[in-house]
Design an enzyme around this catalytic site. Sequence first.
Site, PDB file in Angstrom:
ATOM      1  N   ARG A  63      24.640  46.235  42.778  1.00 34.52           N
ATOM      2  CA  ARG A  63      24.205  47.261  43.767  1.00 34.52           C
ATOM      3  C   ARG A  63      23.471  46.664  44.851  1.00 34.52           C
ATOM      4  O   ARG A  63      22.528  46.016  44.864  1.00 34.52           O
ATOM      5  CB  ARG A  63      23.253  48.257  43.006  1.00 34.52           C
ATOM      6  CG  ARG A  63      22.559  49.448  43.755  1.00 34.52           C
ATOM      7  CD  ARG A  63      23.519  50.047  44.423  1.00 34.52           C
ATOM      8  NE  ARG A  63      24.310  50.750  43.532  1.00 34.52           N
ATOM      9  CZ  ARG A  63      24.044  51.965  42.940  1.00 34.52           C
ATOM     10  NH1 ARG A  63      22.750  52.380  42.961  1.00 34.52           N
ATOM     11  NH2 ARG A  63      24.922  52.593  42.244  1.00 34.52           N
TER      12      ARG A  63
ATOM     13  N   GLU B  14      32.616  50.894  44.609  1.00 31.02           N
ATOM     14  CA  GLU B  14      32.056  52.189  44.753  1.00 31.02           C
ATOM     15  C   GLU B  14      31.083  52.447  45.983  1.00 31.02           C
ATOM     16  O   GLU B  14      30.590  51.327  46.337  1.00 31.02           O
ATOM     17  CB  GLU B  14      31.129  52.875  43.626  1.00 31.02           C
ATOM     18  CG  GLU B  14      32.166  52.988  42.415  1.00 31.02           C
ATOM     19  CD  GLU B  14      31.404  53.954  41.156  1.00 31.02           C
ATOM     20  OE1 GLU B  14      30.599  54.464  41.520  1.00 31.02           O
ATOM     21  OE2 GLU B  14      32.162  54.192  40.115  1.00 31.02           O
TER      22      GLU B  14
ATOM     23  N   LYS C 235      39.099  55.420  35.480  1.00 32.54           N
ATOM     24  CA  LYS C 235      37.915  56.195  35.570  1.00 32.54           C
ATOM     25  C   LYS C 235      38.098  57.365  36.152  1.00 32.54           C
ATOM     26  O   LYS C 235      39.056  57.680  37.128  1.00 32.54           O
ATOM     27  CB  LYS C 235      36.930  55.281  36.218  1.00 32.54           C
ATOM     28  CG  LYS C 235      37.185  54.692  37.410  1.00 32.54           C
ATOM     29  CD  LYS C 235      36.076  53.873  38.056  1.00 32.54           C
ATOM     30  CE  LYS C 235      36.291  53.282  39.163  1.00 32.54           C
ATOM     31  NZ  LYS C 235      35.279  52.405  39.558  1.00 32.54           N
TER      32      LYS C 235
ATOM     33  N   ARG D 227      31.363  47.752  30.932  1.00 28.85           N
ATOM     34  CA  ARG D 227      30.439  48.475  32.108  1.00 28.85           C
ATOM     35  C   ARG D 227      29.066  47.805  32.239  1.00 28.85           C
ATOM     36  O   ARG D 227      28.276  47.521  31.296  1.00 28.85           O
ATOM     37  CB  ARG D 227      30.126  50.063  31.407  1.00 28.85           C
ATOM     38  CG  ARG D 227      31.481  50.677  31.516  1.00 28.85           C
ATOM     39  CD  ARG D 227      31.131  52.074  30.821  1.00 28.85           C
ATOM     40  NE  ARG D 227      30.751  51.863  29.261  1.00 28.85           N
ATOM     41  CZ  ARG D 227      30.325  53.000  28.589  1.00 28.85           C
ATOM     42  NH1 ARG D 227      30.134  54.129  29.157  1.00 28.85           N
ATOM     43  NH2 ARG D 227      29.683  52.745  27.308  1.00 28.85           N
TER      44      ARG D 227
ATOM     45  N   ASP E 226      28.445  49.238  45.403  1.00 25.80           N
ATOM     46  CA  ASP E 226      28.954  48.631  44.038  1.00 25.80           C
ATOM     47  C   ASP E 226      29.681  47.541  44.234  1.00 25.80           C
ATOM     48  O   ASP E 226      30.794  47.792  44.874  1.00 25.80           O
ATOM     49  CB  ASP E 226      29.069  49.516  42.961  1.00 25.80           C
ATOM     50  CG  ASP E 226      28.139  50.216  42.320  1.00 25.80           C
ATOM     51  OD1 ASP E 226      26.956  50.017  43.006  1.00 25.80           O
ATOM     52  OD2 ASP E 226      28.392  51.419  41.716  1.00 25.80           O
TER      53      ASP E 226
ATOM     54  N   LYS F 212      33.800  57.368  44.437  1.00 29.53           N
ATOM     55  CA  LYS F 212      34.905  56.405  44.090  1.00 29.53           C
ATOM     56  C   LYS F 212      35.822  56.283  45.319  1.00 29.53           C
ATOM     57  O   LYS F 212      36.200  55.231  45.618  1.00 29.53           O
ATOM     58  CB  LYS F 212      35.387  56.793  42.798  1.00 29.53           C
ATOM     59  CG  LYS F 212      34.392  56.549  41.701  1.00 29.53           C
ATOM     60  CD  LYS F 212      34.937  56.897  40.491  1.00 29.53           C
ATOM     61  CE  LYS F 212      34.179  56.444  39.371  1.00 29.53           C
ATOM     62  NZ  LYS F 212      32.519  57.553  39.352  1.00 29.53           N
TER      63      LYS F 212
ATOM     64  N   ARG G 175      23.666  44.427  37.646  1.00 32.51           N
ATOM     65  CA  ARG G 175      23.806  44.694  36.417  1.00 32.51           C
ATOM     66  C   ARG G 175      24.797  44.309  35.411  1.00 32.51           C
ATOM     67  O   ARG G 175      25.875  44.807  35.557  1.00 32.51           O
ATOM     68  CB  ARG G 175      23.956  46.486  36.494  1.00 32.51           C
ATOM     69  CG  ARG G 175      22.908  46.995  37.521  1.00 32.51           C
ATOM     70  CD  ARG G 175      23.298  48.270  38.184  1.00 32.51           C
ATOM     71  NE  ARG G 175      24.543  48.216  39.057  1.00 32.51           N
ATOM     72  CZ  ARG G 175      25.081  49.157  39.635  1.00 32.51           C
ATOM     73  NH1 ARG G 175      24.745  50.360  39.375  1.00 32.51           N
ATOM     74  NH2 ARG G 175      26.150  48.900  40.479  1.00 32.51           N
TER      75      ARG G 175
ATOM     76  N   ASN H 253      27.998  54.747  46.797  1.00 35.12           N
ATOM     77  CA  ASN H 253      27.009  55.802  46.241  1.00 35.12           C
ATOM     78  C   ASN H 253      26.115  56.373  47.156  1.00 35.12           C
ATOM     79  O   ASN H 253      25.431  55.859  47.920  1.00 35.12           O
ATOM     80  CB  ASN H 253      26.011  55.141  45.172  1.00 35.12           C
ATOM     81  CG  ASN H 253      27.002  54.543  43.726  1.00 35.12           C
ATOM     82  OD1 ASN H 253      27.232  55.290  42.992  1.00 35.12           O
ATOM     83  ND2 ASN H 253      27.405  53.249  43.908  1.00 35.12           N
TER      84      ASN H 253
END
Length: 325
Positions: free
Chosen positions: A215, A286, A165, A238, A278, A130, A230, A288
Site C-alpha cells: 500500500r 488497485e 475478483k 490475499r 496497491d 479496481k 501486506r 483506492n
Amino acid sequence: MRYDARMDVAFIVDPLTGLKPYKDTSIAMMRALGKRGHRIYAMQQDALWWRGGSTQAAVQHLTLGATDDDWHRAGDPEVRDLADFAAVMMRKDPPFDMEYVYSTYLLEEAEARGARVFNRPRAIRDHNEKMAIAPFHAFISPTLVTRDATLVQAFIDEHADVIVKPLDGMGGTSIFRVRANDANRNVIVETVGGLGTRTIMAQRYIPEIVDGDKRIVLIAGEVVPYALARIPRPGETRGNLAAGGRGVARPLTQRDREIAEALAPKLWAAGLLVVGLDVIGPYLTEVNVTSPTCFVEISEQTGFDVAGTFAEALERVVAQDVRHA
C-alpha cells in the site's frame, strides 16, 4: 468560509462505536488535526440531506481523548450546512452501493455552494478502485474486465494462473486464484461473475505477492516515502489485512516510486486528496479512493508521521483555496 488558524473539519465515517482507534486511519487524521488546534465533527452517511439548495447534516462535535479506550466524547447532534466547514472528509467505507452514490450527489451539491469535500465526490464516482488502473496500463499486469465467461476462460487458458475478483469487492473478499488445470475453475468463474450478471476483473497472477501487496499512500499529489507490505498468511493468496495479512512497512523501491510519481499529480488534479495505491511486485493492481488506510501502521513502524503530513496538506489546500477565492 474564510480560512483562519483554526478549522472546523467534518468527517463522514461509519458509526463511531465500530471504529478501531488503535489502527483506524480516519481517527489518526482526526487526532493529527486536533493536535493542531482544529475542531473535529463526525457524521454518518444517513445524516446527510438536501433542502432548499443546501446540503446539511446532523453532526456531532468530538472531543478527542488521550487513550484508545476513551478516544472520543461526542457532543449533542447539531444541524450544520456543509459549506460552513473548512473541509469535509468523505471517509465512509464501502460497499460502494447506490446509497453511497446518492451521498456523492448530495456532497456535489454542497461543493456547488462552496464546500470543500475530499475526496471530491465526482472523483470518487469516476474512480472505481479496481477499474481505475486502466488509464495506467503501462504499469499493470495483463488484465481483462468483462461479464463474458467465455472471455474469462480464454484468459485463464492464455495465462495459466489468474486472479479473478468482482469490481465492487473490498478487504480481499471474493478474490480467487484460478489455475488452468483447476477442477473448480468453471464454478469459480460462474460464482464470481454471477452467471454472467456481474462484471469481473481477471489478472495474471503475480508471484511477488509472497513478498507483500504494498500500500503506497499519496497525499495532495505527494508520495509518502514508505509503503506497507501486506504479506499473506501461509497458504493464502490475499495480503489484505482484513484477510489476515501481516503488515510490514518498507521504503519505496525505485519501481514503487516510478508508479507513484506518475499517478500522484494526475489523481490530485482530479480532486483526490488521499489515495492508496496497491502494488504487487512491479505492477499496479488497485487505486483506492474511498477510505484509504495504513497511516497508523506506516507511522508506528517508520516514525514517518503520515497523519501529520495529511493535516499539513489539508491546511495548505484550504489556505490556498481561500487566497484564490
